[in-house]
Design a protein around this motif. Structure first.
Motif, short mmCIF file in Angstrom:
data_model
loop_
_atom_site.label_atom_id
_atom_site.label_comp_id
_atom_site.label_asym_id
_atom_site.label_seq_id
_atom_site.Cartn_x
_atom_site.Cartn_y
_atom_site.Cartn_z
N ASN A 183 0.84 -1.21 0.00
CA ASN A 183 0.00 0.00 0.00
C ASN A 183 0.87 1.25 0.00
O ASN A 183 0.56 2.25 0.65
N ARG A 184 1.94 1.18 -0.76
CA ARG A 184 2.93 2.26 -0.84
C ARG A 184 2.35 3.58 -1.33
O ARG A 184 2.94 4.64 -1.10
N ASN A 185 1.21 3.52 -2.01
CA ASN A 185 0.60 4.74 -2.56
C ASN A 185 -0.29 5.46 -1.56
O ASN A 185 -0.92 6.46 -1.91
N TYR A 186 -0.35 4.92 -0.34
CA TYR A 186 -1.21 5.53 0.69
C TYR A 186 -0.40 5.88 1.94
O TYR A 186 0.59 5.20 2.26
N ASP A 187 -0.85 6.90 2.62
CA ASP A 187 -0.13 7.39 3.80
C ASP A 187 -0.14 6.41 4.96
O ASP A 187 0.63 6.54 5.90
N VAL A 188 -1.03 5.44 4.90
CA VAL A 188 -1.08 4.42 5.94
C VAL A 188 0.22 3.62 5.97
O VAL A 188 0.60 3.09 7.03
N ALA A 189 0.93 3.54 4.85
CA ALA A 189 2.18 2.77 4.78
C ALA A 189 3.25 3.31 5.73
O ALA A 189 3.74 2.57 6.60
N PRO A 190 3.65 4.59 5.61
CA PRO A 190 4.65 5.09 6.55
C PRO A 190 4.12 5.18 7.98
O PRO A 190 4.89 5.04 8.94
N TYR A 191 2.81 5.37 8.13
CA TYR A 191 2.24 5.43 9.49
C TYR A 191 2.42 4.10 10.20
O TYR A 191 2.82 4.06 11.37
N ILE A 192 2.13 3.00 9.52
CA ILE A 192 2.30 1.67 10.12
C ILE A 192 3.76 1.42 10.45
O ILE A 192 4.09 0.87 11.50
N ALA A 193 4.64 1.83 9.56
CA ALA A 193 6.07 1.65 9.80
C ALA A 193 6.52 2.38 11.06
O ALA A 193 7.30 1.85 11.86
N LEU A 194 6.00 3.58 11.26
CA LEU A 194 6.40 4.40 12.40
C LEU A 194 5.73 3.99 13.70
O LEU A 194 6.34 4.07 14.77
N SER A 195 4.50 3.54 13.63
CA SER A 195 3.73 3.27 14.85
C SER A 195 3.74 1.80 15.27
O SER A 195 3.56 1.49 16.45
N GLU A 196 3.95 0.89 14.31
CA GLU A 196 3.83 -0.53 14.61
C GLU A 196 5.14 -1.30 14.59
O GLU A 196 5.33 -2.24 15.37
N ILE A 197 6.05 -0.94 13.69
CA ILE A 197 7.28 -1.72 13.55
C ILE A 197 8.53 -0.83 13.53
O ILE A 197 9.50 -1.10 12.83
N TYR A 198 8.50 0.23 14.31
CA TYR A 198 9.61 1.18 14.34
C TYR A 198 10.92 0.54 14.82
O TYR A 198 12.02 1.04 14.53
N ASP A 199 10.84 -0.59 15.55
CA ASP A 199 12.03 -1.23 16.09
C ASP A 199 12.46 -2.45 15.28
O ASP A 199 13.30 -3.23 15.72
N ILE A 200 11.89 -2.61 14.08
CA ILE A 200 12.27 -3.72 13.22
C ILE A 200 13.65 -3.45 12.63
O ILE A 200 14.15 -2.31 12.67
N ASN A 201 14.26 -4.47 12.06
CA ASN A 201 15.55 -4.31 11.40
C ASN A 201 15.49 -3.17 10.39
O ASN A 201 14.54 -3.07 9.60
N ILE A 202 16.50 -2.32 10.39
CA ILE A 202 16.49 -1.12 9.57
C ILE A 202 16.32 -1.42 8.08
O ILE A 202 15.76 -0.61 7.33
N LYS A 203 16.75 -2.60 7.64
CA LYS A 203 16.64 -2.91 6.20
C LYS A 203 15.18 -2.97 5.76
O LYS A 203 14.86 -2.63 4.61
N TYR A 204 14.28 -3.37 6.66
CA TYR A 204 12.87 -3.43 6.31
C TYR A 204 12.26 -2.02 6.27
O TYR A 204 11.47 -1.70 5.38
N LEU A 205 12.61 -1.21 7.24
CA LEU A 205 12.14 0.18 7.24
C LEU A 205 12.67 0.92 6.01
O LEU A 205 11.97 1.73 5.40
N ASP A 206 13.91 0.63 5.66
CA ASP A 206 14.53 1.26 4.49
C ASP A 206 13.79 0.86 3.22
O ASP A 206 13.56 1.69 2.33
N THR A 207 13.38 -0.41 3.15
CA THR A 207 12.64 -0.90 1.99
C THR A 207 11.28 -0.19 1.87
O THR A 207 10.86 0.22 0.78
N ILE A 208 10.59 -0.04 3.01
CA ILE A 208 9.30 0.66 3.02
C ILE A 208 9.49 2.11 2.60
O ILE A 208 8.73 2.64 1.78
N GLN A 209 10.51 2.75 3.15
CA GLN A 209 10.78 4.16 2.86
C GLN A 209 11.07 4.37 1.37
O GLN A 209 10.55 5.30 0.75
#
Length: 236
Positions: A183-209
């Motif tokens: 759902n990269r085309n919607y703002d819910v994508a970065p919101y979930i990354a920041l609120s739900e999995i902020y402590d996940i391995n950085i490579k996954y956050l980097d991929t989402i970003q």
């Protein structure tokens, strides 16, 4: 001359009204069945604190409406002051976006019975929460089972349940990552990354970003995610 002055003043007033109206791009209408008297506060998070951006007094009619300005889609909160307590059960979150949003709920089922329409981001977030709740329920079950295993002093069961907990967490984080990317085309994508999995391995956050669409990347949560990923990388 007098007619010219009147025309000029009228033009200024119309211009002022249009300018004022252009500042609001979100129209919220709603109804809280059973509510006769109370105060509603529409809130947003500012520096980790909830701040009211509109106050609505309910006196007789349970219907309400509000006009707000959003620079980009954002998680807002509809807090109901019942005059009794500040319970979390009184704070209804909804993913707002420019346009028309309707909130229908009741006094008895303020959170559980809420129906929010008009926001695609909110629809997606509700879909995410529904699936994510399965991981949470499983975690609660495993915690209970592990507690009983500890009480009965069963090391083998404890190790097995610990492994299941780790697996559940990994599946939960993987689901959140895939959901955000899909759902990269919607703002819910970065919101979930920041609120739900902020402590996940950085490579996954980097991929989402990196997967965010250009529009989402320039939104409120898109910019926050980019800044957050950069800060983690700088620490290494």
């Amino acid at each position: 001359m007098k007619k010219s002055i009147i025309a000029f003043v009228t033009l200024l007033l119309l211009s002022s009204c249009n300018e004022k109206g252009s500042k609001t791009n979100l129209h919220i209408t709603g109804n809280i069945k059973g509510l006769k008297k109370g105060t509603l506060y529409i809130q947003r998070v500012v520096d980790t604190t909830l701040v009211a951006i509109d106050t609505i007094n309910i006196d007789g009619s349970s219907a309400f409406e509000s006009d707000l300005e959003l620079k980009s889609p954002e998680m807002l909160y509809l807090f109901l002051d019942r005059g009794v307590s500040n319970s979390l059960d009184n704070n209804l979150s909804f993913f707002a976006e420019p346009g028309n949003i309707t909130i229908e709920t009741s006094l008895d089922g303020y959170l559980s019975g809420a129906k929010i329409t008009g926001s695609k981001n909110n629809d997606l977030y509700e879909e995410y929460k529904k699936i994510n709740s399965r991981f949470r329920d499983e975690e609660l079950t495993l915690i209970e089972q592990k507690f009983n295993a500890i009480k009965s002093n069963n090391p083998k069961a404890i190790d097995s349940l610990s492994a299941k907990q780790d697996s559940n967490i990994k599946r939960k984080y993987l689901f959140a990552t895939n959901f955000a990317i899909n759902n990269r085309n919607y703002d819910v994508a970065p919101y979930i990354a920041l609120s739900e999995i902020y402590d996940i391995n950085i490579k996954y956050l980097d991929t989402i970003q990196k997967s965010m669409s250009p529009k989402v990347a320039q939104s409120l949560y898109g910019k926050k995610l980019t800044k957050y990923v950069a800060s983690i990388k700088n620490q290494k």
